[in-house]
Design an enzyme around this catalytic site. Structure first.
Site, PDB file in Angstrom:
ATOM      1  NE  ARG A 173      14.989 -10.276 -33.100  1.00 37.51           N
ATOM      2  CZ  ARG A 173      14.140 -10.970 -33.891  1.00 37.51           C
ATOM      3  NH1 ARG A 173      14.127 -10.795 -35.197  1.00 37.51           N
ATOM      4  NH2 ARG A 173      13.273 -11.797 -33.361  1.00 37.51           N
ATOM      5  CB  SER A 221      14.739 -11.457 -26.251  1.00 35.92           C
ATOM      6  OG  SER A 221      13.552 -12.184 -26.109  1.00 35.92           O
ATOM      7  CD  GLU A 292      17.122  -9.018 -29.532  1.00 37.99           C
ATOM      8  OE1 GLU A 292      16.141  -8.281 -29.606  1.00 37.99           O
ATOM      9  OE2 GLU A 292      17.148 -10.178 -29.996  1.00 37.99           O
TER      10      GLU A 292
HETATM   11  C1  LIG Z   1       8.447  -5.665 -23.894  1.00 39.43           C
HETATM   12  C2  LIG Z   1       9.308  -5.781 -25.139  1.00 39.43           C
HETATM   13  C3  LIG Z   1       9.077  -6.797 -26.045  1.00 39.43           C
HETATM   14  C4  LIG Z   1       9.866  -6.917 -27.195  1.00 39.43           C
HETATM   15  N1  LIG Z   1       9.619  -7.922 -28.071  1.00 39.43           N
HETATM   16  C5  LIG Z   1      10.347  -8.023 -29.202  1.00 39.43           C
HETATM   17  C6  LIG Z   1      10.074  -9.045 -30.163  1.00 39.43           C
HETATM   18  O1  LIG Z   1       9.159  -9.843 -30.016  1.00 39.43           O
HETATM   19  N2  LIG Z   1      10.849  -9.097 -31.261  1.00 39.43           N
HETATM   20  C7  LIG Z   1      11.869  -8.223 -31.485  1.00 39.43           C
HETATM   21  O2  LIG Z   1      12.557  -8.322 -32.520  1.00 39.43           O
HETATM   22  N3  LIG Z   1      12.158  -7.244 -30.601  1.00 39.43           N
HETATM   23  C8  LIG Z   1      11.416  -7.122 -29.479  1.00 39.43           C
HETATM   24  N4  LIG Z   1      11.700  -6.127 -28.570  1.00 39.43           N
HETATM   25  C9  LIG Z   1      12.801  -5.194 -28.839  1.00 39.43           C
HETATM   26  C10 LIG Z   1      12.366  -3.942 -29.626  1.00 39.43           C
HETATM   27  O3  LIG Z   1      10.953  -3.832 -29.601  1.00 39.43           O
HETATM   28  C11 LIG Z   1      12.848  -4.014 -31.077  1.00 39.43           C
HETATM   29  O4  LIG Z   1      14.233  -4.171 -31.158  1.00 39.43           O
HETATM   30  C12 LIG Z   1      12.450  -2.778 -31.882  1.00 39.43           C
HETATM   31  O5  LIG Z   1      12.825  -2.965 -33.220  1.00 39.43           O
HETATM   32  C13 LIG Z   1      13.105  -1.499 -31.359  1.00 39.43           C
HETATM   33  O6  LIG Z   1      12.548  -0.411 -32.061  1.00 39.43           O
HETATM   34  P1  LIG Z   1      12.682   1.079 -31.517  1.00 39.43           P
HETATM   35  O7  LIG Z   1      11.941   1.968 -32.425  1.00 39.43           O
HETATM   36  O8  LIG Z   1      12.324   1.139 -30.085  1.00 39.43           O
HETATM   37  O9  LIG Z   1      14.236   1.331 -31.702  1.00 39.43           O
HETATM   38  P2  LIG Z   1      15.250   1.807 -30.585  1.00 39.43           P
HETATM   39  O10 LIG Z   1      15.298   0.788 -29.515  1.00 39.43           O
HETATM   40  O11 LIG Z   1      14.973   3.208 -30.187  1.00 39.43           O
HETATM   41  O12 LIG Z   1      16.610   1.770 -31.403  1.00 39.43           O
HETATM   42  C14 LIG Z   1      17.174   0.540 -31.797  1.00 39.43           C
HETATM   43  C15 LIG Z   1      18.246   0.821 -32.844  1.00 39.43           C
HETATM   44  O13 LIG Z   1      17.619   1.322 -34.009  1.00 39.43           O
HETATM   45  C16 LIG Z   1      18.231   2.547 -34.395  1.00 39.43           C
HETATM   46  N5  LIG Z   1      17.219   3.397 -35.019  1.00 39.43           N
HETATM   47  C17 LIG Z   1      15.987   3.711 -34.558  1.00 39.43           C
HETATM   48  N6  LIG Z   1      15.352   4.507 -35.437  1.00 39.43           N
HETATM   49  C18 LIG Z   1      16.208   4.722 -36.457  1.00 39.43           C
HETATM   50  C19 LIG Z   1      16.146   5.472 -37.669  1.00 39.43           C
HETATM   51  N7  LIG Z   1      15.076   6.174 -38.011  1.00 39.43           N
HETATM   52  N8  LIG Z   1      17.237   5.469 -38.464  1.00 39.43           N
HETATM   53  C20 LIG Z   1      18.346   4.761 -38.135  1.00 39.43           C
HETATM   54  N9  LIG Z   1      18.463   4.036 -37.031  1.00 39.43           N
HETATM   55  C21 LIG Z   1      17.404   4.012 -36.190  1.00 39.43           C
HETATM   56  C22 LIG Z   1      18.757   3.151 -33.106  1.00 39.43           C
HETATM   57  O14 LIG Z   1      19.775   4.093 -33.364  1.00 39.43           O
HETATM   58  C23 LIG Z   1      19.255   1.906 -32.406  1.00 39.43           C
HETATM   59  O15 LIG Z   1      20.532   1.581 -32.887  1.00 39.43           O
HETATM   60  C24 LIG Z   1      10.919  -5.981 -27.427  1.00 39.43           C
HETATM   61  C25 LIG Z   1      11.127  -4.932 -26.518  1.00 39.43           C
HETATM   62  C26 LIG Z   1      10.343  -4.822 -25.383  1.00 39.43           C
HETATM   63  C27 LIG Z   1      10.562  -3.691 -24.442  1.00 39.43           C
END
Ligand SMILES: Cc1cc2nc3c(=O)[nH]c(=O)nc-3n(C[C@H](O)[C@H](O)[C@H](O)COP(=O)(O)OP(=O)(O)OC[C@H]3O[C@@H](n4cnc5c(N)ncnc54)[C@H](O)[C@@H]3O)c2cc1C
Length: 300
Positions: A173, A221, A292
């Protein structure tokens, strides 16, 4: 000053793509968060580059949001510009795929299956954009983005650069972008040929496993695994914290490493549950859990 900024934003991104005081609860999977002073949808790489240059010139804070699936947004909102990347091309050539930062991971996973490309099945059901997935190095079932990412195009210090997997310094992560901010524009992945039907079977298996997770709004998580064989959810459960509730935020009885919004939760509720769990785990085990989740705005 706000009027000048608004003019810039509208000029670069189009009037219809700029909103003032947009509730972040609409854009995060926790469904909490107050208003972003400005919220901008960006439709192309060129516009993104101009927008970032303008914001850096005006010294205005900004935050790039993906699907908001790992973000806890303050009840007070964010006193800056929230940028939502809205370009989402996905292409491939042989085993190489390219996806824009705004592409949904689910769309990328399905595209790979349709084209007989294996290596992303583990990502089935993870809510993310490619940008957020790379930033977080999201993962599941012993795999993560770092297994498939070859190159990433970024905008850093006013320049477009291409970084190699090695340069991104991926970890659990973790990516280098957490220490050296950059805007991720798109990522190149390397997959393997396989039969679509076999890929689909593996994806269905993953869906079945993930169906055991809570279904209420959450950010997945909350805490990172501090070391192998320390199962955070089970430790929290052992302490009797399943169902622990503040306002609308609850330690999910289904999976104790999830905090869920049972309805009407505020950021403050989530924050209180998170900190209570952290304190209790440290008191009982001596282990200092690290969250995280990315914080957007000020926590009370
Ligand atoms: C139901 C559920 C299940 C999940 N299961 C998992 C799992 O199994 N494994 C896991 O690892 N995570 C899991 N997550 C967490 C989440 O899905 C991950 O962390 C995912 O990578 C977040 O992506 P996002 O596009 O929503 O980023 P966001 O949550 O919108 O942003 C996260 C970070 O990324 C940065 N960011 C986003 N886009 C960019 C960009 N283009 N340039 C620079 N920075 C950027 C943001 O500024 C922020 O700091 C889960 C979440 C939920 C709600």
């Amino acid at each position: 000053m706000d009027a000048i900024l608004e003019n810039y934003l509208q000029y670069i991104c189009g009037q219809e793509n700029v909103k003032r005081n947009e509730p972040l609860a609409r854009w995060t999977t926790f469904r909490v968060g107050g208003p972003a002073r400005f919220f901008v949808l960006v439709e192309s790489k060129e516009k993104l580059q101009k927008l970032i240059s303008a914001l850096e010139y005006l010294e205005r804070p900004y935050f790039v949001l993906g699907l908001g699936a790992n973000v806890l947004a303050s009840d007070k909102g964010y006193d800056g510009v929230v940028i939502k990347i809205n370009f989402q091309t996905i292409q491939h050539n042989d085993v190489f795929m390219y996806a824009d930062a705004g592409a949904k991971l689910s769309a990328v996973v399905n595209y790979a299956r349709e084209h007989g490309l294996s290596g992303l099945e583990w990502a089935t059901g993870i809510p993310a954009t490619i940008g957020g997935g790379v930033y977080m190095n999201c993962g599941a079932f012993e795999h993560s983005m770092s297994d498939v990412v070859v190159l990433v195009d970024v905008l850093q210090n006013g320049k477009i650069k291409t970084l190699t997997n090695h340069q991104i310094n991926f970890g659990y992560r973790h990516s280098c972008f957490m220490e050296e901010p950059a805007v991720i524009i798109g990522a190149y992945l390397r997959l393997k040929h396989d039969k679509s039907a076999k890929i689909a079977t593996r994806m269905r298996e993953i869906v079945a496993k993930r169906n055991r997770h809570p279904h209420e709004p959450s950010a997945g998580s909350v805490f990172k695994r501090p070391y192998d064989n320390f199962f955070v959810g089970r430790e929290i459960e052992k302490l009797g914290l399943a169902g622990y509730t503040v306002g609308g935020a609850q330690v999910s009885p289904r999976h104790c490493n999830f905090i869920v919004n049972t309805g009407g939760a505020t950021c403050r509720d989530v924050w209180q549950v998170l900190n209570h769990v952290k304190q209790q785990v440290e008191a009982a085990t001596g282990v200092k859990l690290e969250s995280e989740i990315v914080i957007l705005g000020e926590m009370e």
